[in-house]
Design an enzyme around this catalytic site. Sequence first.
Site, PDB file in Angstrom:
ATOM      1  N   CYS A  12      31.488 -58.411   1.376  1.00  0.00           N
ATOM      2  CA  CYS A  12      31.879 -57.303   0.499  1.00  0.00           C
ATOM      3  C   CYS A  12      33.175 -56.692   1.031  1.00  0.00           C
ATOM      4  O   CYS A  12      33.220 -56.184   2.154  1.00  0.00           O
ATOM      5  CB  CYS A  12      30.765 -56.256   0.457  1.00  0.00           C
ATOM      6  SG  CYS A  12      31.212 -54.767  -0.460  1.00  0.00           S
ATOM      7  N   ALA A  13      34.224 -56.733   0.226  1.00  0.00           N
ATOM      8  CA  ALA A  13      35.523 -56.208   0.643  1.00  0.00           C
ATOM      9  C   ALA A  13      35.478 -54.706   0.869  1.00  0.00           C
ATOM     10  O   ALA A  13      36.144 -54.180   1.767  1.00  0.00           O
ATOM     11  CB  ALA A  13      36.585 -56.567  -0.393  1.00  0.00           C
TER      12      ALA A  13
END
Length: 137
Positions: A12-13
């Site tokens: 997840c960025a």
Amino acid sequence: MATIIFYQKPGCATNARQIQALKSAGHDVIAQDILKEPWDAEELRSFFGNMPVGSWFNRAAARIKSGEINPDTIDAASALALMVGDPLLIRRPLIDVDGARCAGLDHEPVLSLLGRKTQDDLEGCLHKANPRRCAQA
């Protein structure tokens, strides 16, 4: 500085950006996979404090976006049972700092750790701005 246990969804960025902000503030971050953690309702509940039940949920989760689950009409016990069975429904990150717990970056102890009044710039999902979408919300 603090040692922070940070429950994230790997890849997840947004979670990666949040971890970097905490590290830049001088804290040690121990990242854990929220999807592999063996959650039980009591432990999971400890992260939500006095937050309304609807705010316990990851609003970007597919089951919520599809309308299958409506976080605004669910009771606490049902919410926890759903989240234990499907950790993608849990609002991220879950944070533990020496037993002080919260969900998201807009609550203590995270606000003090970052020395900011709001974490709006760290809470929004990046995948809408990124042509490469997350595999799962």
